[in-house]
Structure formats: C-alpha cells, structure tokens
Write a protein that holds these residues in place. Structure first.
Motif, PDB file in Angstrom:
ATOM      1  N   THR A   1       0.845  -1.193   0.000  1.00 37.69           N
ATOM      2  CA  THR A   1       0.000   0.000   0.000  1.00 37.69           C
ATOM      3  C   THR A   1       0.883   1.247   0.000  1.00 37.69           C
ATOM      4  OG1 THR A   1      -1.773  -1.125   1.198  1.00 37.69           O
ATOM      5  CG2 THR A   1      -1.799   1.279   1.209  1.00 37.69           C
ATOM      6  N   PHE A   2       0.596   2.147  -0.925  1.00 39.64           N
ATOM      7  CA  PHE A   2       1.312   3.415  -1.043  1.00 39.64           C
ATOM      8  C   PHE A   2       0.366   4.554  -0.654  1.00 39.64           C
ATOM      9  CE2 PHE A   2       3.452   0.565  -3.931  1.00 39.64           C
ATOM     10  CZ  PHE A   2       4.794   0.868  -3.801  1.00 39.64           C
ATOM     11  N   GLU A   3       0.946   5.599  -0.057  1.00 38.99           N
ATOM     12  CA  GLU A   3       0.146   6.770   0.317  1.00 38.99           C
ATOM     13  C   GLU A   3       0.853   8.051  -0.103  1.00 38.99           C
ATOM     14  OE1 GLU A   3      -0.948   6.949   4.387  1.00 38.99           O
ATOM     15  OE2 GLU A   3      -2.448   5.351   4.235  1.00 38.99           O
ATOM     16  N   ARG A   4       0.022   9.101  -0.240  1.00 37.42           N
ATOM     17  CA  ARG A   4       0.545  10.425  -0.578  1.00 37.42           C
ATOM     18  C   ARG A   4      -0.469  11.478  -0.185  1.00 37.42           C
ATOM     19  NH1 ARG A   4      -0.341  13.836  -5.072  1.00 37.42           N
ATOM     20  NH2 ARG A   4       1.236  15.474  -5.163  1.00 37.42           N
ATOM     21  N   ASP A   5       0.027  12.622   0.267  1.00 36.09           N
ATOM     22  CA  ASP A   5      -0.820  13.780   0.534  1.00 36.09           C
ATOM     23  C   ASP A   5      -0.994  14.530  -0.786  1.00 36.09           C
ATOM     24  OD1 ASP A   5      -2.054  16.107   1.288  1.00 36.09           O
ATOM     25  OD2 ASP A   5      -0.737  16.528   2.986  1.00 36.09           O
ATOM     26  N   VAL A   6      -2.220  14.574  -1.311  1.00 40.54           N
ATOM     27  CA  VAL A   6      -2.442  15.168  -2.627  1.00 40.54           C
ATOM     28  C   VAL A   6      -2.269  16.686  -2.620  1.00 40.54           C
ATOM     29  CG1 VAL A   6      -3.958  13.319  -3.414  1.00 40.54           C
ATOM     30  CG2 VAL A   6      -4.934  15.289  -2.218  1.00 40.54           C
ATOM     31  N   THR A   7      -2.220  17.301  -1.453  1.00 39.49           N
ATOM     32  CA  THR A   7      -1.998  18.748  -1.387  1.00 39.49           C
ATOM     33  C   THR A   7      -0.515  19.088  -1.300  1.00 39.49           C
ATOM     34  OG1 THR A   7      -2.172  18.787   1.043  1.00 39.49           O
ATOM     35  CG2 THR A   7      -4.206  19.070  -0.223  1.00 39.49           C
ATOM     36  N   SER A   8       0.336  18.068  -1.182  1.00 44.97           N
ATOM     37  CA  SER A   8       1.774  18.296  -1.067  1.00 44.97           C
ATOM     38  C   SER A   8       2.377  18.578  -2.433  1.00 44.97           C
ATOM     39  CB  SER A   8       2.456  17.068  -0.439  1.00 44.97           C
ATOM     40  OG  SER A   8       3.865  17.194  -0.485  1.00 44.97           O
ATOM     41  N   ARG A   9       3.424  19.384  -2.444  1.00 44.95           N
ATOM     42  CA  ARG A   9       4.145  19.652  -3.686  1.00 44.95           C
ATOM     43  C   ARG A   9       5.009  18.476  -4.098  1.00 44.95           C
ATOM     44  NH1 ARG A   9       7.109  25.339  -3.277  1.00 44.95           N
ATOM     45  NH2 ARG A   9       7.537  24.770  -5.450  1.00 44.95           N
ATOM     46  N   ASP A  10       5.268  17.578  -3.168  1.00 43.97           N
ATOM     47  CA  ASP A  10       6.045  16.382  -3.467  1.00 43.97           C
ATOM     48  C   ASP A  10       5.142  15.386  -4.189  1.00 43.97           C
ATOM     49  OD1 ASP A  10       7.656  14.188  -3.590  1.00 43.97           O
ATOM     50  OD2 ASP A  10       7.959  13.974  -1.431  1.00 43.97           O
ATOM     51  N   PRO A  11       5.470  15.009  -5.440  1.00 42.62           N
ATOM     52  CA  PRO A  11       4.591  14.119  -6.199  1.00 42.62           C
ATOM     53  C   PRO A  11       4.759  12.649  -5.866  1.00 42.62           C
ATOM     54  CG  PRO A  11       6.472  14.690  -7.543  1.00 42.62           C
ATOM     55  CD  PRO A  11       6.638  15.445  -6.240  1.00 42.62           C
ATOM     56  N   ASN A  12       5.666  12.320  -4.965  1.00 44.54           N
ATOM     57  CA  ASN A  12       6.015  10.927  -4.733  1.00 44.54           C
ATOM     58  C   ASN A  12       5.147  10.261  -3.676  1.00 44.54           C
ATOM     59  OD1 ASN A  12       8.485  10.558  -6.480  1.00 44.54           O
ATOM     60  ND2 ASN A  12       9.011  12.400  -5.332  1.00 44.54           N
ATOM     61  N   TRP A  13       4.963   8.956  -3.855  1.00 46.60           N
ATOM     62  CA  TRP A  13       4.212   8.111  -2.945  1.00 46.60           C
ATOM     63  C   TRP A  13       5.198   7.300  -2.120  1.00 46.60           C
ATOM     64  CZ3 TRP A  13      -1.341   7.370  -3.569  1.00 46.60           C
ATOM     65  CH2 TRP A  13      -1.895   8.123  -4.613  1.00 46.60           C
ATOM     66  N   LYS A  14       4.807   6.961  -0.891  1.00 45.75           N
ATOM     67  CA  LYS A  14       5.656   6.149  -0.026  1.00 45.75           C
ATOM     68  C   LYS A  14       4.937   4.864   0.359  1.00 45.75           C
ATOM     69  CE  LYS A  14       8.783   9.543   1.995  1.00 45.75           C
ATOM     70  NZ  LYS A  14       9.466   9.971   3.240  1.00 45.75           N
ATOM     71  N   LEU A  15       5.721   3.818   0.522  1.00 45.56           N
ATOM     72  CA  LEU A  15       5.172   2.539   0.948  1.00 45.56           C
ATOM     73  C   LEU A  15       4.851   2.630   2.442  1.00 45.56           C
ATOM     74  CD1 LEU A  15       4.587  -0.479   0.407  1.00 45.56           C
ATOM     75  CD2 LEU A  15       6.978  -0.934   0.968  1.00 45.56           C
ATOM     76  N   VAL A  16       3.567   2.390   2.784  1.00 45.22           N
ATOM     77  CA  VAL A  16       3.145   2.528   4.173  1.00 45.22           C
ATOM     78  C   VAL A  16       2.732   1.200   4.791  1.00 45.22           C
ATOM     79  CG1 VAL A  16       2.412   4.916   3.835  1.00 45.22           C
ATOM     80  CG2 VAL A  16       0.760   3.063   3.522  1.00 45.22           C
ATOM     81  N   ALA A  17       2.552   0.160   3.972  1.00 36.85           N
ATOM     82  CA  ALA A  17       2.126  -1.129   4.537  1.00 36.85           C
ATOM     83  C   ALA A  17       2.447  -2.249   3.571  1.00 36.85           C
ATOM     84  CB  ALA A  17       0.634  -1.123   4.854  1.00 36.85           C
ATOM     85  N   THR A  18       2.833  -3.391   4.125  1.00 37.88           N
ATOM     86  CA  THR A  18       2.987  -4.621   3.351  1.00 37.88           C
ATOM     87  C   THR A  18       2.171  -5.704   4.058  1.00 37.88           C
ATOM     88  OG1 THR A  18       4.941  -5.332   4.605  1.00 37.88           O
ATOM     89  CG2 THR A  18       5.322  -3.977   2.648  1.00 37.88           C
ATOM     90  N   GLN A  19       1.591  -6.589   3.287  1.00 35.98           N
ATOM     91  CA  GLN A  19       0.786  -7.640   3.884  1.00 35.98           C
ATOM     92  C   GLN A  19       0.918  -8.918   3.078  1.00 35.98           C
ATOM     93  OE1 GLN A  19      -2.876  -5.240   3.062  1.00 35.98           O
ATOM     94  NE2 GLN A  19      -3.753  -7.207   2.452  1.00 35.98           N
ATOM     95  N   ALA A  20       0.674 -10.035   3.747  1.00 37.88           N
ATOM     96  CA  ALA A  20       0.739 -11.321   3.064  1.00 37.88           C
ATOM     97  C   ALA A  20      -0.438 -11.435   2.124  1.00 37.88           C
ATOM     98  CB  ALA A  20       0.707 -12.451   4.094  1.00 37.88           C
ATOM     99  N   PRO A  21      -0.230 -11.961   0.919  1.00 42.47           N
ATOM    100  CA  PRO A  21      -1.327 -12.080  -0.039  1.00 42.47           C
ATOM    101  C   PRO A  21      -2.394 -13.051   0.466  1.00 42.47           C
ATOM    102  CG  PRO A  21       0.610 -13.255  -0.821  1.00 42.47           C
ATOM    103  CD  PRO A  21       1.040 -12.491   0.381  1.00 42.47           C
ATOM    104  N   ALA A  22      -3.642 -12.725   0.191  1.00 42.34           N
ATOM    105  CA  ALA A  22      -4.754 -13.589   0.609  1.00 42.34           C
ATOM    106  C   ALA A  22      -4.850 -14.793  -0.312  1.00 42.34           C
ATOM    107  CB  ALA A  22      -6.044 -12.789   0.601  1.00 42.34           C
TER     108      ALA A  22
END
Length: 251
Positions: free
Chosen positions: A230-251
């Motif tokens: 899962t990647f997240e980003r603040d859409v109001t930020s000037r930084d266009p990059n997304w960061k990895l915020v979570a990893t999970q085992a595949p279902a």
C-alpha cells in the motif's frame, strides 16, 4: 653655396646613430613577441568569459533532494490545438476497474483531487519503486529505503537488515521482472490518498551464512513472489512521490 649646405644636411641625415639603431632593434623584438603572444583579431574571437555567468547558471539549476527518490511519472497528455476536435475523454479508471465499482469511484476521486494523477502513470511509478525497494533491501541499503518508505515500514525493514548483519548473513538477489501489478484498492480520506497493489514478480535470491553456506533460497532457481503493498501520498503536497506505508501477506 646653398647647394653645398643642402648636400651637407642630407649627408648628416643619412648618418645613423648606433644608439638609435639599437633602440629600433629592441622595439622590433618587443613588437614581434607581443604579436606572437596576442595574435591578431579576425572578428571571430569568443567573448571574454564572465566568471559570474557560471554561478548564475548553478543557482538556476534545480536538483532533487539528497537521497534516492522515485519520481512517479505524471500525466503528460498534450493540450488540444485550437479548432481541433476533442474526443470524448475516457473514464480515468478504464482498464483498471469495473464500471460502477468502489475502485472506479475512488480512482475518479483521486483524479479530481490531483489532476496530474492517472492510474497508468501511478502503476508505472509503483513498479519502479517496488523493484528499487526489493533491491535495496537485499543490499542492506538503508539510505535508499528511507526515502521510499514510511517511518514504520522503514523501521521494520531496517530491523531485518540489522538482524541479518548481526548473524553474519548476506543476500544475493537478482530481479528478473514484474509479471503483474494490479490496483486492488484505492481511497481518498481528506487529502490522504491510498492505493493498494498486488505485485507478482520473479526473483532469484539466496541467503548465505557467515561461513558461506546456503541458508535460504536457490541461486539457480527463479522464484515467483506475490506482494501486496500500500502506497500513500498527501495530494496537497508539492512532493509528487508516494511512499510505501504497509505490506501484507497475499490472501
């Protein structure tokens, strides 16, 4: 008598003073040296160097902040020319979600909040980030990981690297390719955008002990790996990059 006086003056003028001859020779030598050093102007000479010009150019140059950052590609559709007929725009979610689904609605919300966002360019950037994170983790490159991960995820990755180094283990890994990168979920809560992808990739990886014995993996075997990130980003930020915020085992 006058004729004799003129003849006498002429003979006196033709008599050279040795000192004058020496000064003339010195002047000729100096002139020749100056000419050989300075050359002659042809009209095509380059203008003199402005030492401040380079400084101004250095100030104008923009550079990324230190560290490794994945620049997610942005939407680059050219603007239509004047009098050019505009074709009906396709839904932003087409090819990535089913009509009238929650995912389609979420992708439309993201595109409304961030006009530069498209699922296609996001997936391409996420694939680059995925490969870099896998490679950096195998190499134990914490500096590269820090700019790609949230604080919590980074601490988990860094802890695993520290444990591996404390045990004297090393990892040899080769990224073969990504077979699939599919958006599974998306949401926009306030200004916080979140997208979850399922990656199916092929890797060659092997972990060796301090003595060189194979602990895990196979250096001669391509292994299929499935990750849900899962990647997240603040859409109001000037930084266009997304960061990895979570990893999970595949279902």
């Amino acid at each position: 008598m006058a004729h004799l006086k003129r003849l006498s003056c002429l003979e006196h003028a033709m008599t050279f003073d040795p000192l004058n001859i020496l000064l003339l020779a010195v002047a000729l030598v100096v002139f020749w040296r100056l000419k050989s050093v300075l050359g002659t102007r042809t009209g095509t000479e380059k203008p003199p160097i402005d030492p401040f010009q380079a400084k101004r150019q250095d100030v104008d140059k923009t550079s990324d902040p230190p560290g490794t950052v994945i620049r997610f590609p942005q939407n680059a559709n050219p603007a239509p020319q004047q009098n050019e007929e505009r074709e009906p725009a396709e839904p932003v979610w087409k090819g990535f979600a089913e009509p009238d689904s929650e995912l389609a609605a979420a992708l439309e919300n993201l595109a409304s909040a961030d006009p530069a966002f498209t699922p296609r360019t996001f997936v391409e950037g996420a694939k680059m980030a995925y490969e870099m994170i896998i490679d950096s983790f195998a190499k134990g490159d914490k500096a590269a990981l820090k700019n790609l991960l949230s604080r919590d995820v980074f601490e988990g990755f860094a802890g695993a690297i520290d444990d591996r180094e404390a045990a004297g283990q090393r990892v040899e890994s080769r990224f073969v390719g990504i077979d699939k990168a599919k958006i599974e979920q998306a949401s926009l809560v306030g200004s916080r955008a979140s997208i979850t992808l399922r990656f199916v990739s092929e890797l060659i990886t092997a972990t060796y002990s301090k003595s060189g014995d194979l602990v895990e993996g196979d250096p001669m075997h391509i292994r299929e790996v499935t990750d849900v990130w899962t990647f997240e980003r603040d859409v109001t930020s000037r930084d266009p990059n997304w960061k990895l915020v979570a990893t999970q085992a595949p279902a």
